[in-house]
Design an enzyme around this catalytic site. Structure first.
Site, mmCIF file in Angstrom:
data_model
loop_
_atom_site.group_PDB
_atom_site.id
_atom_site.type_symbol
_atom_site.label_atom_id
_atom_site.label_comp_id
_atom_site.label_asym_id
_atom_site.label_seq_id
_atom_site.Cartn_x
_atom_site.Cartn_y
_atom_site.Cartn_z
ATOM 1 N N HIS A 90 35.872 34.037 33.565
ATOM 2 C CA HIS A 90 37.459 35.360 32.745
ATOM 3 C C HIS A 90 38.126 35.471 34.203
ATOM 4 C CE1 HIS A 90 34.271 37.378 32.121
ATOM 5 N NE2 HIS A 90 34.885 38.544 31.951
ATOM 6 N N HIS A 114 39.703 42.085 36.352
ATOM 7 C CA HIS A 114 38.945 41.738 36.862
ATOM 8 C C HIS A 114 38.909 40.269 36.687
ATOM 9 C CE1 HIS A 114 36.677 42.236 33.776
ATOM 10 N NE2 HIS A 114 35.879 40.926 33.330
ATOM 11 N N GLU A 141 33.780 40.713 39.322
ATOM 12 C CA GLU A 141 32.148 40.625 38.262
ATOM 13 C C GLU A 141 31.399 38.919 38.335
ATOM 14 O OE1 GLU A 141 33.508 40.061 33.655
ATOM 15 O OE2 GLU A 141 31.284 40.334 33.289
#
Lengths: 139, 139
Positions: free
Chosen positions: B8, B81, B130
C-alpha cells in the site's frame, strides 16, 4: 470512472543513480529500467519494478524543472505523486472538471508513451495525482 | 531479499471521511474498507483498494500521534510512506541493519495483522519505507 491500477509511485530524487543503488542494495530491486530524459517535462526518469507496480524515480533536468522546486523544499527527495491508470484520458479530464477538480494543463505524452495529466493536490488532500491512459497493448 | 509487492501507499489525512469521499467522487473508488483504530500506533486507518494495491488513509487518533506532526507540516495531508511486502520480517530487519539502514523500533503488528517495521527516510532518499511481512494465507 472506476479507480484504476496504480501504475507507479513518483519519487523525486537528486540522483537517480544513488536511488537505484539504494533500491538494489536495501530492498533487492533487480528489475530496473534504463534512465531516460523527458525534456518536455524537464525531468530524467527511471522505473524500478515491484511485482505489482513501479517506482518512478524522477530527477530534475535543470533548475527550471518542476522537480527542482520540490527538491528545494525536500533536498533528500521524497514521494512526489501517485499515478493511476484510466481507460480514456479525455473522458477522465471531462469527468474531473465536471466535478470541480483542477486539471493541470492539457493531456501530454508521459513516460510510458500514453497521454497523462496531473490533478492539483488541493483536490486530493495534498496528494499530487497523475492520471495516465492505460497502454492499449496490455489490455 | 527481492523487492516485494507494494502492499500500500500510506496517505496522511486530517479526515478519513473526507478523503474517502474524494476517492469515491473523483476517482471512482468503490472498494473502501471500514475505518478502524490502531491505538498502539496512534492512528485510525482505512484502506481504499485499487486493482493492484491499496491506498491506506491514515488519520491521527490524538495529538501525540506520529501522524500529528506530519499534518502540522502538511495540513491538507499528503503521501506519508510506501509499504513493501517481505517474506520474513526478522530476516528483512537483519539484512537492512547489516547494510547500515536504521530500522525504527522492533517489529510490531500492523494494519493487516502481520508484523511491520519502518525504515528511516534518510536511508531511502526522503521516503519513509514500511516493510510488512506478507500474509501467509495469501501465498
Amino acid at each position: 470512472m472506476n479507480l484504476g491500477r496504480l501504475n507507479h509511485v513518483g519519487v523525486a530524487t537528486p540522483s537517480i543513480e544513488r536511488s537505484v543503488e539504494t533500491y538494489r542494495t536495501l530492498l533487492g530491486a533487480t528489475a530496473v529500467g534504463e534512465p531516460f530524459d523527458l525534456p518536455a517535462q524537464g525531468v530524467r526518469v527511471c522505473f524500478v519494478d515491484a511485482p505489482n507496480t513501479q517506482v518512478e524515480l524522477i530527477q530534475p533536468l535543470d533548475e527550471k524543472s518542476p522537480i527542482a522546486g520540490f527538491l528545494a523544499k525536500n533536498p533528500a527527495g521524497g514521494q512526489h505523486h501517485l499515478c493511476f491508470e484510466v481507460p480514456d484520458i479525455q473522458a477522465a479530464v471531462a469527468e474531473l472538471e465536471e466535478r470541480g477538480a483542477t486539471v493541470l494543463g492539457e493531456p501530454r505524452i508521459g513516460a510510458h508513451g500514453t497521454p497523462i495529466v496531473f490533478v492539483h493536490p488541493r483536490n486530493f488532500g495534498g496528494v499530487l495525482v497523475e492520471l495516465m491512459e492505460e497502454p492499449k497493448g496490455d489490455h
